[in-house]
Motif scaffolding. Structure first.
Motif, PDB file in Angstrom:
ATOM      1  N   GLU A  11      33.459  35.021  19.455  1.00 41.23           N
ATOM      2  CA  GLU A  11      33.416  35.993  19.517  1.00 41.23           C
ATOM      3  C   GLU A  11      34.152  36.360  18.667  1.00 41.23           C
ATOM      4  O   GLU A  11      34.278  37.652  17.270  1.00 41.23           O
ATOM      5  CB  GLU A  11      33.988  36.758  20.939  1.00 41.23           C
ATOM      6  N   ILE A  12      35.345  35.355  18.109  1.00 44.50           N
ATOM      7  CA  ILE A  12      36.500  35.174  16.689  1.00 44.50           C
ATOM      8  C   ILE A  12      35.285  34.891  16.043  1.00 44.50           C
ATOM      9  O   ILE A  12      35.997  35.783  14.587  1.00 44.50           O
ATOM     10  CB  ILE A  12      37.634  34.138  17.187  1.00 44.50           C
ATOM     11  N   GLU A  15      34.266  37.827  14.184  1.00 40.23           N
ATOM     12  CA  GLU A  15      34.291  39.173  14.522  1.00 40.23           C
ATOM     13  C   GLU A  15      35.093  38.394  12.574  1.00 40.23           C
ATOM     14  O   GLU A  15      35.189  40.073  12.030  1.00 40.23           O
ATOM     15  CB  GLU A  15      35.433  38.954  15.189  1.00 40.23           C
ATOM     16  N   GLU A  81      42.136  35.411  23.710  1.00 41.47           N
ATOM     17  CA  GLU A  81      42.367  36.389  24.187  1.00 41.47           C
ATOM     18  C   GLU A  81      43.660  37.914  23.426  1.00 41.47           C
ATOM     19  O   GLU A  81      41.792  38.617  22.685  1.00 41.47           O
ATOM     20  CB  GLU A  81      42.396  37.117  25.746  1.00 41.47           C
ATOM     21  N   ALA A  84      41.319  37.088  19.624  1.00 43.08           N
ATOM     22  CA  ALA A  84      39.847  38.037  20.014  1.00 43.08           C
ATOM     23  C   ALA A  84      41.000  40.055  20.013  1.00 43.08           C
ATOM     24  O   ALA A  84      39.908  40.647  19.094  1.00 43.08           O
ATOM     25  CB  ALA A  84      39.610  38.112  20.635  1.00 43.08           C
ATOM     26  N   GLY A  85      41.745  40.336  20.799  1.00 43.55           N
ATOM     27  CA  GLY A  85      42.176  42.042  21.033  1.00 43.55           C
ATOM     28  C   GLY A  85      42.819  42.502  19.547  1.00 43.55           C
ATOM     29  O   GLY A  85      42.287  43.515  19.178  1.00 43.55           O
ATOM     30  N   ASP A  88      39.715  42.930  17.081  1.00 43.64           N
ATOM     31  CA  ASP A  88      39.197  43.876  17.885  1.00 43.64           C
ATOM     32  C   ASP A  88      39.564  45.984  17.961  1.00 43.64           C
ATOM     33  O   ASP A  88      39.248  46.170  17.020  1.00 43.64           O
ATOM     34  CB  ASP A  88      38.521  43.838  19.512  1.00 43.64           C
ATOM     35  N   GLY A  89      40.921  45.082  17.872  1.00 44.12           N
ATOM     36  CA  GLY A  89      41.601  46.776  17.253  1.00 44.12           C
ATOM     37  C   GLY A  89      42.049  46.456  15.805  1.00 44.12           C
ATOM     38  O   GLY A  89      42.056  47.920  15.773  1.00 44.12           O
ATOM     39  N   ARG A  90      41.480  45.980  14.609  1.00 46.44           N
ATOM     40  CA  ARG A  90      41.209  46.349  13.228  1.00 46.44           C
ATOM     41  C   ARG A  90      39.887  46.911  12.713  1.00 46.44           C
ATOM     42  O   ARG A  90      39.279  46.950  12.771  1.00 46.44           O
ATOM     43  CB  ARG A  90      41.521  45.020  12.607  1.00 46.44           C
TER      44      ARG A  90
END
Length: 90
Positions: A11-12, A15, A81, A84-85, A88-90
């Motif tokens: 996932e990272i 991203e 985690e 990744a969070g 995801d928030g950027r």
């Protein structure tokens, strides 16, 4: 169901514009450099530094990643985690 470490790493990778890996593996220097760039971490990635330098920069940038951790080893699941969070928030 919670994500596995491999799923979090992939996932990272996606991203930050890297390719997923079909096999379990830690981050390459190039992937760590891409993560640092995406997080605006305080590290110069034009001439890619060592993994420990980039892990330290990520640790200093992302809440939830232990700055005092052994930088010669990969990130723990809870740290992945948090990374990744943050991405995801950027």
């Amino acid at each position: 169901m919670t994500k596995t470490v491999d799923e979090l790493r992939n996932e990272i990778r996606v991203e930050v514009g890297r390719h997923e890996r079909l096999v379990s593996s830690g981050f390459t220097k190039e992937a760590l450099a891409a993560i640092c760039d995406s997080l605006d971490a305080d590290v110069e990635t034009d001439d890619i530094p060592g993994k420990d330098v980039m892990r330290r920069a990520i640790s200093e940038t992302v809440d939830g990643v232990d700055e005092s951790r052994d930088q010669s080893t990969g990130f723990r699941k809870s740290e992945l985690e948090a990374i990744a969070g943050e991405l995801d928030g950027r």
